[in-house]
Design a protein around this motif. Sequence first.
Motif, mmCIF file in Angstrom:
data_model
loop_
_atom_site.group_PDB
_atom_site.id
_atom_site.type_symbol
_atom_site.label_atom_id
_atom_site.label_comp_id
_atom_site.label_asym_id
_atom_site.label_seq_id
_atom_site.Cartn_x
_atom_site.Cartn_y
_atom_site.Cartn_z
ATOM 1 N N THR A 71 -10.814 25.347 18.183
ATOM 2 C CA THR A 71 -9.747 25.179 18.853
ATOM 3 C C THR A 71 -8.901 24.426 18.256
ATOM 4 O O THR A 71 -9.346 24.408 17.145
ATOM 5 C CB THR A 71 -10.478 23.822 19.768
ATOM 6 N N TYR A 72 -7.747 25.156 17.962
ATOM 7 C CA TYR A 72 -6.577 24.559 17.051
ATOM 8 C C TYR A 72 -6.199 24.045 18.421
ATOM 9 O O TYR A 72 -5.269 24.042 19.359
ATOM 10 C CB TYR A 72 -5.693 25.369 16.616
ATOM 11 N N ILE A 88 -5.415 26.635 21.400
ATOM 12 C CA ILE A 88 -5.764 27.829 21.685
ATOM 13 C C ILE A 88 -7.275 27.500 21.400
ATOM 14 O O ILE A 88 -7.318 26.671 20.580
ATOM 15 C CB ILE A 88 -4.629 28.684 20.794
ATOM 16 N N VAL A 89 -7.749 28.479 22.143
ATOM 17 C CA VAL A 89 -9.307 28.888 21.215
ATOM 18 C C VAL A 89 -9.348 30.005 21.212
ATOM 19 O O VAL A 89 -9.287 30.712 21.903
ATOM 20 C CB VAL A 89 -9.825 27.897 22.871
ATOM 21 N N VAL A 90 -9.947 29.643 20.076
ATOM 22 C CA VAL A 90 -10.370 31.558 19.036
ATOM 23 C C VAL A 90 -11.537 31.681 18.801
ATOM 24 O O VAL A 90 -12.523 30.791 18.472
ATOM 25 C CB VAL A 90 -9.467 31.397 17.930
ATOM 26 N N ARG A 91 -12.254 32.882 20.051
ATOM 27 C CA ARG A 91 -13.628 32.969 19.534
ATOM 28 C C ARG A 91 -13.841 34.334 18.698
ATOM 29 O O ARG A 91 -13.566 35.374 19.291
ATOM 30 C CB ARG A 91 -14.101 33.369 21.485
ATOM 31 N N ALA A 92 -14.146 34.298 17.630
ATOM 32 C CA ALA A 92 -14.868 35.709 17.160
ATOM 33 C C ALA A 92 -13.450 36.787 17.229
ATOM 34 O O ALA A 92 -13.211 37.626 17.007
ATOM 35 C CB ALA A 92 -15.789 36.750 17.857
ATOM 36 N N ARG A 94 -10.691 36.671 18.468
ATOM 37 C CA ARG A 94 -9.783 37.497 19.689
ATOM 38 C C ARG A 94 -9.641 35.073 20.068
ATOM 39 O O ARG A 94 -10.046 34.620 20.658
ATOM 40 C CB ARG A 94 -11.054 37.560 21.062
ATOM 41 N N VAL A 95 -8.296 35.817 20.962
ATOM 42 C CA VAL A 95 -7.893 34.471 21.453
ATOM 43 C C VAL A 95 -8.444 34.123 23.079
ATOM 44 O O VAL A 95 -8.553 35.496 23.598
ATOM 45 C CB VAL A 95 -6.687 35.169 21.466
ATOM 46 N N ASP A 96 -9.128 32.499 23.436
ATOM 47 C CA ASP A 96 -9.855 33.337 24.451
ATOM 48 C C ASP A 96 -9.335 32.179 25.531
ATOM 49 O O ASP A 96 -9.510 32.700 26.653
ATOM 50 C CB ASP A 96 -11.092 32.138 23.839
ATOM 51 N N SER A 97 -8.213 31.528 25.457
ATOM 52 C CA SER A 97 -8.109 30.571 26.427
ATOM 53 C C SER A 97 -6.268 29.716 25.274
ATOM 54 O O SER A 97 -6.783 29.546 24.775
ATOM 55 C CB SER A 97 -8.136 29.980 26.983
#
Length: 101
Positions: A71-72, A88-92, A94-97
């Motif tokens: 999370t940024y 911004i949530v980045v998971r693997a 990829r932008v998650d939300s």
Amino acid sequence: MELSWGLLLLTAAMGAFALFWNDTLAARDIANAVARETCASTGAALLGGTVAFRSLRIARGDDGRPALERTYLFDYSYDGVEVRQGFIVVRARRVDSVGLQ
């Protein structure tokens, strides 16, 4: 030349750290690009020009396997006076939300 277990473990740990570091830099680049795009599309100014790391956790990816979720946070303003914060949530990689205050 014979490798000791200690040297082998040290080499494996350094390799794992290098992969983690590379993945972290890629996730931050993605978050920076999304923050710039989000601010541009909403008419806001991205303050500071970059995102700040907030948290890291293990979460399930789209395929159900464990993935790192980062999370940024970023600051932005519409009028140059009132500062708001987005995330911004980045998971693997990829932008998650994306969220705006």
